[in-house]
Design a protein around this motif. Structure first.
Motif, short mmCIF file in Angstrom:
data_model
loop_
_atom_site.label_atom_id
_atom_site.label_comp_id
_atom_site.label_asym_id
_atom_site.label_seq_id
_atom_site.Cartn_x
_atom_site.Cartn_y
_atom_site.Cartn_z
N LYS A 65 0.55 -1.17 -0.01
CA LYS A 65 0.02 -0.31 -0.08
C LYS A 65 0.66 1.52 -0.03
O LYS A 65 2.16 0.91 0.45
CB LYS A 65 -0.98 0.39 1.07
N THR A 283 -8.77 -13.79 18.88
CA THR A 283 -8.46 -13.15 17.42
C THR A 283 -7.93 -11.64 18.01
O THR A 283 -6.80 -11.80 16.50
CB THR A 283 -9.97 -12.67 16.89
N LYS A 284 -7.43 -10.78 18.51
CA LYS A 284 -6.86 -9.65 18.70
C LYS A 284 -5.55 -9.77 18.84
O LYS A 284 -4.46 -8.53 18.83
CB LYS A 284 -7.39 -8.39 19.63
N ASP A 313 -12.33 -13.06 21.33
CA ASP A 313 -11.63 -12.38 20.72
C ASP A 313 -10.30 -11.95 21.61
O ASP A 313 -9.06 -11.84 21.05
CB ASP A 313 -11.98 -10.89 20.53
N ASN A 344 0.87 -7.59 11.78
CA ASN A 344 0.37 -6.73 11.82
C ASN A 344 -1.00 -6.06 13.03
O ASN A 344 -1.32 -4.89 13.22
CB ASN A 344 -0.96 -6.72 10.58
N ARG A 366 2.71 -0.74 11.04
CA ARG A 366 1.21 -1.56 11.46
C ARG A 366 0.26 -0.40 11.25
O ARG A 366 0.38 0.63 11.60
CB ARG A 366 1.86 -1.55 12.80
N CYS A 369 -2.28 -0.15 6.21
CA CYS A 369 -3.09 -0.29 5.25
C CYS A 369 -4.25 0.23 4.32
O CYS A 369 -4.88 0.21 3.15
CB CYS A 369 -4.64 -1.68 6.01
N ALA B 281 -9.67 -3.28 1.04
CA ALA B 281 -9.52 -3.88 2.71
C ALA B 281 -9.70 -4.83 2.90
O ALA B 281 -11.15 -5.87 2.09
CB ALA B 281 -11.09 -3.23 3.09
N THR B 283 -7.51 -8.72 4.93
CA THR B 283 -7.60 -9.21 6.43
C THR B 283 -7.09 -8.57 6.96
O THR B 283 -7.22 -8.35 8.42
CB THR B 283 -6.50 -10.25 6.67
N LYS B 284 -6.25 -7.33 7.40
CA LYS B 284 -5.66 -6.23 7.38
C LYS B 284 -6.64 -5.11 8.31
O LYS B 284 -5.86 -4.38 8.86
CB LYS B 284 -3.96 -6.04 7.10
N ALA B 285 -7.30 -5.29 7.34
CA ALA B 285 -8.30 -4.17 7.90
C ALA B 285 -10.03 -4.51 8.40
O ALA B 285 -10.20 -3.68 8.87
CB ALA B 285 -8.58 -3.23 6.75
N TYR B 287 -12.17 -7.81 9.96
CA TYR B 287 -12.37 -9.08 10.39
C TYR B 287 -13.05 -9.66 9.76
O TYR B 287 -14.40 -9.10 10.42
CB TYR B 287 -12.38 -8.55 11.82
N TRP B 310 -13.31 -12.68 1.45
CA TRP B 310 -12.01 -13.00 2.01
C TRP B 310 -11.49 -12.63 0.31
O TRP B 310 -11.67 -13.82 -0.53
CB TRP B 310 -11.52 -13.75 2.49
N ASP B 313 -4.79 -10.54 2.20
CA ASP B 313 -4.25 -9.86 3.63
C ASP B 313 -4.99 -8.41 3.28
O ASP B 313 -5.13 -7.91 4.09
CB ASP B 313 -3.40 -9.76 3.96
N HIS B 338 -18.09 -7.96 12.60
CA HIS B 338 -17.17 -7.84 13.36
C HIS B 338 -16.85 -7.18 13.91
O HIS B 338 -15.52 -6.65 13.66
CB HIS B 338 -16.78 -9.15 14.27
N ASP B 340 -15.39 -5.56 17.22
CA ASP B 340 -14.15 -5.62 17.99
C ASP B 340 -13.20 -6.02 16.87
O ASP B 340 -12.28 -4.60 17.62
CB ASP B 340 -14.17 -5.97 19.01
N PRO B 341 -12.94 -6.88 16.75
CA PRO B 341 -11.03 -7.12 15.87
C PRO B 341 -11.29 -6.43 14.83
O PRO B 341 -9.93 -6.35 14.70
CB PRO B 341 -11.53 -8.56 16.12
N ASN B 344 -9.98 -3.14 16.28
CA ASN B 344 -8.18 -3.16 16.92
C ASN B 344 -7.76 -3.18 15.74
O ASN B 344 -6.04 -2.93 15.89
CB ASN B 344 -8.57 -4.63 17.46
N LEU B 345 -8.04 -3.25 14.66
CA LEU B 345 -7.02 -3.03 13.47
C LEU B 345 -6.37 -1.67 13.06
O LEU B 345 -5.92 -1.55 12.26
CB LEU B 345 -7.25 -3.86 12.36
#
Lengths: 370, 370
Positions: A65, A283-284, A313, A344, A366, A369, B281, B283-285, B287, B310, B313, B338, B340-341, B344-345
């Motif tokens: 990216k 997951t996190k 998570d 990441n 990190r 994206c 977007a 996996t890294k952005a 969940y 999917w 990544d 979801h 939450d995770p 967290n990104l």
């Protein structure tokens, strides 16, 4: 500090194994007359990119990216290839800001309108933008069809703001085919087709000094393709359970050639059941590929019968055979499922030598994206 | 700035919908005579925690890990419950550092040895640590069996460094049961069993002023349990496709009661195929829960037949019915699988009112998994 005293979950990199992996891939590529263009999407860590460059035989570093490329440039890296198209006005603006001060920046392109937009923007910087035609090896993610490449190449070559440098062909969908011979045969078939595009480009007078592609899984297969100039390998420096589950060129698991340098330390938070405990990595903290779950290791050896499952998570579920007693607070070491999205999730990685923490490297990209 | 001009992928929160969700949950709890103890694991954002407190009827804020609690305390929040056991010497050390300056800190415990370690550490700070007994509603993740709770409670009450405050019972495994009536019946059965523990504690002279638990999915069911004092709801403030796929108390999708306030803006990076495009977007952005994939929305309405899959990544694959033309650079808005995770990104969330970006909030607890 010993690794066992780290707060968890913690990412750890064994520096000696990491260095050996760099050397093995460098030497295998060099013997085939190819350069490395290691992909920073795996490690997101400028310190690692610099060590890949220092190990030698590198054509540059790959970024997925614009934000990753910006982070690498901020760390002083000069030769960067962005391996995915950059299409929105916002991203093209950021790309041009980077391009203005970084003559070694290259960008892939797979669409005529996008090529025109990049050309127009680059003209305003006063310097043509070096680009590669992104070929689609029937993965369908990015890239143009092989049949459309010659015309697209001619179109690119005529755009005044772009400087055609060659082609990219990355078979992401083949990297984890379990059997090496099947992986090799399928990858070589696409890479040889891409090599024909290289020859067509050259016959048509189009500049094609670069033919870049491949990943850790297909690297050994693709090194045999004469026209290929450099390989975009990523995972080899860290490795993970996904690559441990496929065979390498000698028929043994690929992690015999590139043993895991990256591991995660996790702790038991609850142990009120027989046969399993709850870990503090969910997951996190740990990206889970159910088909290649993390492996539990002790003294570098995989513990047979120990399995990690998703438990939310914040938590993982670690099952193990009888005989072992794990109390709350016990620590375990895991080879992660898939290194890229796991790295990441963290801001730093602890560097180990013989089980001692000797350094901490910042995962500065990190979250890059965009 | 309009939301469509944001660089992507970007997390966006509609402030008016967010405020309405806070009010709806607050009022439903208040009518039942319960407090909220909103869980910060969902949003990882002190600004949101403060707004949850400001909306009223809050007993405090929940944190999943010591590092989350530390981040909340750094933001000035005084009443924090850590909802997962803290077991290693390193974490207990950090917990005690926090406890020394934060009398409103509470910790759950599910193991005698761990309780002794916490007691010994708290004695050194000179102040007993308030704790809750963590009950296991047959999920097996953390907590002790209901049958063991009374004895464990007596044990805790006798430890000089701990101050028994009550119990926690969180049915994480029931939150996403599709049918509300089934979810209600199963949740109430566990929560009523936990209520019996409350009565046993009180009959035995053990302090049990707090009975905390529940999540967004089971909150309506559990508000009917008389002994329950407060609810640890998280997702209601943001919402996601997982909760849109289950029914609420009125039989309609739960997101009719709490419509999605959180969305993601993504861009098309490649469009060389019929019927689908590639988004920026992966996996890294974002969940991905395959059973409840992101929903594509336009003007707040779900576009039927549009699906996200999917695609690696860095990328997602967006399929859509015929008739639509999506070019590279087009932008789309998604309700995430979801929250939450996914939150967290990211390091920040863009705050929208009527499609205009009016603020940016820092996701300061992003990456706090320790």
């Amino acid at each position: 500090m010993k690794k066992i005293d780290l707060d968890t979950p913690a990412l750890m990199l064994d520096i000696d194994q990491f260095n050996r992996n760099l050397e093995v891939m460098r030497d295998r590529a060099a013997r085939a007359g190819k350069k490395l263009r290691p992909h920073a999407k795996t490690h997101k860590c400028p310190e690692i990119a610099w060590r890949q460059i220092a190990a030698g035989n590198c054509a540059g570093i790959c970024a997925a990216k614009v934000s990753e490329a910006t982070g690498l440039a901020d760390a002083g890296i000069a030769d960067i290839l962005i391996t995915s198209p950059v299409t929105t006005p916002e991203k093209i603006g950021r790309l041009m800001k980077l391009h203005a001060g970084l003559p070694g920046l290259m960008q892939v392109v797979d669409n005529c309108d996008n090529a025109s937009a990049l050309s127009a923007a680059a003209l305003q910087t006063g310097t043509p933008l070096p680009v590669l035609v992104d070929l689609d090896p029937e993965m369908g993610r990015t890239g143009i069809r092989f049949a459309d490449a010659p015309e697209f190449g001619r179109h690119i070559a005529e755009l005044p703001g772009l400087k055609l440098m060659g082609i990219q062909c990355y078979c992401g969908h083949l990297q984890h085919i379990a059997d090496f011979q099947e992986r090799k045969s399928r990858s070589q078939s696409y890479m040889n087709a891409a090599a024909r595009i290289v020859r067509e480009f050259r016959a048509a007078g189009l500049n094609c000094e670069i033919f870049t592609g491949t990943g850790t899984g297909t690297s050994d297969a693709d090194l045999a393709v004469p026209e290929l100039t450099d390989i975009q390998v990523g995972s080899y420096c860290m490795m993970d359970a996904e690559y441990a589950a496929v065979t390498g060129p000698d028929g043994r698991p690929l992690d015999c050639l590139y043993p895991p340098a990256l591991t995660m330390l996790a702790s038991v938070v609850s142990a009120n059941h027989n046969g399993y405990v709850t870990l503090d990595a969910g997951t996190k903290a740990l990206y889970l590929t159910p088909a290649a779950p993390p492996r539990v290791i002790r003294d570098g050896k995989v513990l047979p019968g120990w399995t990690y499952d998703w438990f939310g998570d914040e938590h993982g579920r670690l099952s193990f055979p009888g005989g072992e007693k794990l109390r709350p607070g016990s620590k375990l070491e895991l080879v992660v499922s898939h290194c890229d999205p796991t790295v990441n999730l963290f801001d730093e990685i602890f560097i180990l030598r013989n089980g001692e923490v000797i350094d901490v490297w910042k995962i500065a990209l990190r979250g890059c994206c965009r």
